[in-house]
Design an enzyme around this catalytic site. Structure first.
Site, mmCIF file in Angstrom:
data_model
loop_
_atom_site.group_PDB
_atom_site.id
_atom_site.type_symbol
_atom_site.label_atom_id
_atom_site.label_comp_id
_atom_site.label_asym_id
_atom_site.label_seq_id
_atom_site.Cartn_x
_atom_site.Cartn_y
_atom_site.Cartn_z
ATOM 1 C CG ASP A 240 -62.114 -75.844 12.804
ATOM 2 O OD1 ASP A 240 -62.555 -74.705 12.580
ATOM 3 O OD2 ASP A 240 -62.181 -76.365 13.932
ATOM 4 C CE1 TYR B 151 -49.392 -69.130 4.028
ATOM 5 C CE2 TYR B 151 -49.833 -68.946 1.690
ATOM 6 C CZ TYR B 151 -49.734 -69.715 2.833
ATOM 7 O OH TYR B 151 -49.966 -71.062 2.764
#
Ligand code: NAP
Length: 420
Positions: A285, A149
């Site tokens: 995950d 980001y």
């Protein structure tokens, strides 16, 4: 005129009449700010009976600033936040063009607000897709300044991108850029300093709030030098600086695996028996499965920027809280902190006095806690919970609750005050 909040030796000094800059926000910002300020003033008055009072200072950003000054984020606004340390804001429109990616990102970068703090808990009565939303009680520390980001990106087929692809192939032997002619490149910086200050903030929070564990969430099994290092630097910091307070459990395998849950429970019991906080890690995950299957296993969460973005929204949805989830961006070293509604400007709903003001109101509660006015924070949180439990709510909850009564934004604000 009130006085400024200051910081010395890492501790905030909060006067009885602190000046707090606020940005009303665009779109539904005009609907939510006025009732929110009324709730804050009522709670402070109730707790301190006139001995303490916030001096609100409006500062401009977003569309309101642009219309008045031609600037989206005037220097005056940055100066005011700089002078008074703590501020609160409504949602801001992301300007299109003009070289500004997002006003929120600009505020975070300018003030180096390295923690994005998102507490996620269920309020009794809030409609949720889970059978047991009350099991979800987590506080996310999302790193706010690094990772993919950071905005270091190169568009495919530009000269810069071609140059970079050539360097990677020729100088670094990168053979797995599958389609080099049409590849865009993004850079993912993750540093030891950036990791350590984030994980330190998470551990300090867990100690102060007597939380049972800190989970470092990462994808280090694949991205070994960035996310893998994040995990390792996190553990190293915990062992080096908090050896007497934490119990690190680097053997953590997914609790989804056979016997995993028993091992996880045993590690937590061992830590608690030693009077320590369990520091463990989880692959991102697997974590997204565990928050649904074993939410009680996680309490404070420390994670990188992108994972944190996904995890915050997934967790907010678990407790039905997209419209009410509070948040803050904080630099614990300088004291700068901006508390904010986490939803956007919802332009279709703006000016109709119908949206839910809880996100900014609960962000305000976080702000009072940060300032050390903990009784005010607690009063606001309890009153929001009671208002929702009484089923007198705004349209977003009304449409999901049986037998609820529909209130406007301002009426819901008054309902919160009535429940104090
Ligand atoms: P959004 O403004 O959050 O709205 C999406 C939907 O969420 C709304 O249509 C509404 O759903 C619901 N919603 C949001 N806030 C609500 C509230 N307080 N009460 C009840 N329902 C609420 O997201 P968006 O449409 O993607 O973004 C719009 C603009 O906001 C964009 O310019 C974006 O850049 C900006 N934005 C700013 C921030 C920020 O400043 N922190 C964050 C996100 C987005 P229903 O239509 O189903 O009723």
């Amino acid at each position: 005129m009130g006085n400024s909040i200051t910081i010395s030796n890492g501790k905030l000094n909060v006067p009885n009449d602190p000046i707090i800059p606020f940005i009303e926000g665009d779109g539904i910002g005009i609907d939510i700010w006025t009732p929110a300020q009324k709730v804050f003033d009522a709670a402070v008055e109730k707790v301190y009976g006139g001995q303490k009072k916030v001096e609100w200072l409006e500062v401009l950003a977003g569309e309101k600033a642009y219309h008045e000054s031609g600037e989206w984020l005037p220097q005056q606004t940055l100066d005011a936040i700089h002078d008074h340390l703590v501020a609160i804001k409504g949602p801001l429109t992301t300007p299109i063009g003009g070289g500004i990616r997002s006003l929120n990102v600009q505020l975070r970068q300018t003030l180096d607000l390295y923690v994005c703090l998102r507490p996620v808990r269920w309020f009794k009565g809030v409609p949720s897709p889970l059978v047991h939303p009350e099991y979800t009680d987590m506080v996310i520390f999302r790193e706010n300044t690094e990772d993919i980001y950071a905005g270091i990106e190169f568009q495919a087929e530009t000269d810069d991108c071609k140059k970079l692809v050539n360097i990677l192939q020729d100088d670094f032997g990168a053979r797995n850029i599958r389609f080099p002619e049409t590849t865009s490149i993004g850079i993912k910086p993750v540093s030891k300093e950036g990791t350590e200050r984030l994980v330190k903030a998470a551990i300090e929070y867990a100690i102060e709030h007597r939380k049972p564990s800190v989970t470092i969430v990462h994808k280090g099994n694949i991205m070994k030098f960035t996310e893998g290092s994040f995990k390792q630097w996190g553990y190293d910091l915990a062992e080096r600086e908090y050896a007497d307070k934490v119990f690190t459990w680097g053997m953590y395998d997914s609790i989804l695996s056979t016997d995993g849950i028993d091992a996880a429970n045993q590690a937590q019991e061992d830590a608690e028996a030693a009077g320590k906080i369990l520091v463990k890690d989880c692959i991102a995950d697997a974590f997204l499965q565990e928050i649904l299957l074993y939410p009680k296993q996680h309490s404070v969460v420390a994670t990188l920027n992108l994972n944190g973005d996904y995890v915050s929204d997934a967790l907010a949805a678990c407790v039905g809280g997209i419209g009410i989830a509070p948040g803050a961006n904080i630099n614990y070293a300088t004291g700068f902190a901006i508390f904010e509604a986490t939803h956007g400007t919802a332009p279709k709903l703006a000016g109709k006095n119908m949206v839910n003001p809880s996100s900014i109101i609960l962000s305000g509660a976080m702000m009072f806690e940060y300032m050390g006015w903990v009784e005010v924070a607690k009063l606001i949180e309890d009153a929001v919970e009671k208002a929702i439990a009484s089923k007198r709510v705004t349209f977003d909850f009304h449409r999901l609750m049986d037998g609820a009564e529909l209130l406007s934004t301002s009426e819901f604000g008054d309902e919160i005050i009535a429940n104090m």
